[in-house]
Scaffold this motif. Structure first.
Motif, PDB file in Angstrom:
ATOM      1  N   ASN A  57       0.861  -1.165   0.000  1.00 29.39           N
ATOM      2  CA  ASN A  57       0.000   0.000   0.000  1.00 29.39           C
ATOM      3  C   ASN A  57       0.908   1.228   0.000  1.00 29.39           C
ATOM      4  OD1 ASN A  57      -1.866   1.989   0.405  1.00 29.39           O
ATOM      5  ND2 ASN A  57      -2.790   1.075   2.218  1.00 29.39           N
ATOM      6  N   THR A  58       0.803   2.066  -1.043  1.00 29.98           N
ATOM      7  CA  THR A  58       1.705   3.219  -1.162  1.00 29.98           C
ATOM      8  C   THR A  58       1.441   4.291  -0.121  1.00 29.98           C
ATOM      9  OG1 THR A  58       0.246   4.200  -2.794  1.00 29.98           O
ATOM     10  CG2 THR A  58       2.092   2.899  -3.624  1.00 29.98           C
ATOM     11  N   LYS A  59       0.385   4.151   0.654  1.00 27.83           N
ATOM     12  CA  LYS A  59       0.102   5.115   1.711  1.00 27.83           C
ATOM     13  C   LYS A  59       0.840   4.760   2.997  1.00 27.83           C
ATOM     14  CE  LYS A  59      -4.462   6.187  -0.070  1.00 27.83           C
ATOM     15  NZ  LYS A  59      -5.892   6.140   0.164  1.00 27.83           N
ATOM     16  N   CYS A  60       1.539   3.625   2.983  1.00 31.31           N
ATOM     17  CA  CYS A  60       2.199   3.147   4.199  1.00 31.31           C
ATOM     18  C   CYS A  60       3.710   3.336   4.139  1.00 31.31           C
ATOM     19  CB  CYS A  60       1.895   1.669   4.408  1.00 31.31           C
ATOM     20  SG  CYS A  60       0.149   1.307   4.624  1.00 31.31           S
ATOM     21  N   LEU A  61       4.290   3.514   5.299  1.00 27.00           N
ATOM     22  CA  LEU A  61       5.728   3.678   5.484  1.00 27.00           C
ATOM     23  C   LEU A  61       6.188   2.636   6.487  1.00 27.00           C
ATOM     24  CD1 LEU A  61       8.274   5.585   5.069  1.00 27.00           C
ATOM     25  CD2 LEU A  61       7.521   6.710   7.151  1.00 27.00           C
ATOM     26  N   SER A  89      13.805   3.927   7.174  1.00 29.09           N
ATOM     27  CA  SER A  89      12.490   4.090   6.554  1.00 29.09           C
ATOM     28  C   SER A  89      12.474   3.451   5.175  1.00 29.09           C
ATOM     29  CB  SER A  89      12.155   5.572   6.399  1.00 29.09           C
ATOM     30  OG  SER A  89      12.132   6.202   7.639  1.00 29.09           O
ATOM     31  N   TYR A  90      11.368   2.789   4.870  1.00 29.07           N
ATOM     32  CA  TYR A  90      11.182   2.165   3.564  1.00 29.07           C
ATOM     33  C   TYR A  90       9.806   2.549   3.045  1.00 29.07           C
ATOM     34  CZ  TYR A  90      15.187  -0.593   4.957  1.00 29.07           C
ATOM     35  OH  TYR A  90      16.422  -0.970   5.367  1.00 29.07           O
ATOM     36  N   TRP A  91       9.761   2.946   1.762  1.00 29.07           N
ATOM     37  CA  TRP A  91       8.494   3.326   1.154  1.00 29.07           C
ATOM     38  C   TRP A  91       8.501   2.867  -0.293  1.00 29.07           C
ATOM     39  CZ3 TRP A  91       7.483   7.025  -2.792  1.00 29.07           C
ATOM     40  CH2 TRP A  91       6.135   7.270  -3.003  1.00 29.07           C
ATOM     41  N   GLY A  92       7.516   2.119  -0.687  1.00 28.88           N
ATOM     42  CA  GLY A  92       7.408   1.641  -2.064  1.00 28.88           C
ATOM     43  C   GLY A  92       8.175   0.371  -2.320  1.00 28.88           C
ATOM     44  N   ILE A  93       9.425   0.306  -1.886  1.00 32.34           N
ATOM     45  CA  ILE A  93      10.261  -0.884  -2.061  1.00 32.34           C
ATOM     46  C   ILE A  93      11.035  -1.130  -0.778  1.00 32.34           C
ATOM     47  CG2 ILE A  93      10.545  -0.818  -4.572  1.00 32.34           C
ATOM     48  CD1 ILE A  93      13.063   0.772  -4.210  1.00 32.34           C
ATOM     49  N   CYS A  94      11.359  -2.385  -0.539  1.00 28.70           N
ATOM     50  CA  CYS A  94      12.012  -2.724   0.726  1.00 28.70           C
ATOM     51  C   CYS A  94      13.521  -2.925   0.621  1.00 28.70           C
ATOM     52  CB  CYS A  94      11.386  -3.996   1.301  1.00 28.70           C
ATOM     53  SG  CYS A  94       9.711  -3.725   1.881  1.00 28.70           S
TER      54      CYS A  94
END
Length: 162
Positions: A57-61, A89-94
């Motif tokens: 979910n792109t709304k999550c960090l 922090s990771y967003w979109g990809i891990c």
């Protein structure tokens, strides 16, 4: 015997299509409402799970420091360190942290800007000699027209005082 909206010459072709359109509701092929999508789980539901589940979910960090999944702070462009350190922090990809993404975007944007400026400067320098030549040719034509060039055979050449 004209089908609705068809010309008399095309009546034979329109009849099967109009029959098909009229028969659709009767055959049960009417449009049905698709089921509404399942409501998305809140980001906090993925806490203590994996990063991949969270960032789908792109709304999550995802904060790797304490394995928490949180809503991306949309009021800020870059999440503040009070929420989570950029290195964790990771967003979109891990597989790439947020800090590396920001640095990469900055470097790529800087290179594109530098490349654009270099191309503009190169093109401007390259055009400069040709512009000088074009201007010289134009000025010589004007001088020739008014007889200001010594070897001018133009009918408007300067009269000699005799």
């Amino acid at each position: 015997m004209e089908a609705a909206g068809c010309r008399p010459q095309l009546w034979a072709l329109c009849l099967p299509f109009s029959f098909l359109l009229w028969s659709l509701p009767a055959t049960g092929m009417e449009a049905t409402a698709s089921p509404s999508p399942a409501p998305a789980l809140p980001c906090a539901a993925f806490t203590k799970r994996t990063c991949e589940e969270c960032v789908k979910n792109t709304k999550c960090l995802w904060c790797g420091e304490n394995d928490t999944c949180m809503d991306y702070p949309v009021s800020k462009l870059i999440p503040p360190s009070s929420v989570c350190e950029l290195k964790d922090s990771y967003w979109g990809i891990c597989f790439v942290n947020f800090e590396a993404i920001i640095i990469t975007i900055g470097v790529v944007a800087g290179l594109l800007l530098l490349l654009t400026v270099c191309c503009c400067c190169y093109c401007c320098r390259r055009r400069r000699p040709s512009r000088k030549h074009e201007r010289k040719v134009k000025h010589d034509e004007i001088r020739k027209k008014y007889g200001l060039l010594p070897d001018s055979d133009h009918p408007y050449s300067r009269y000699e005082n005799e």
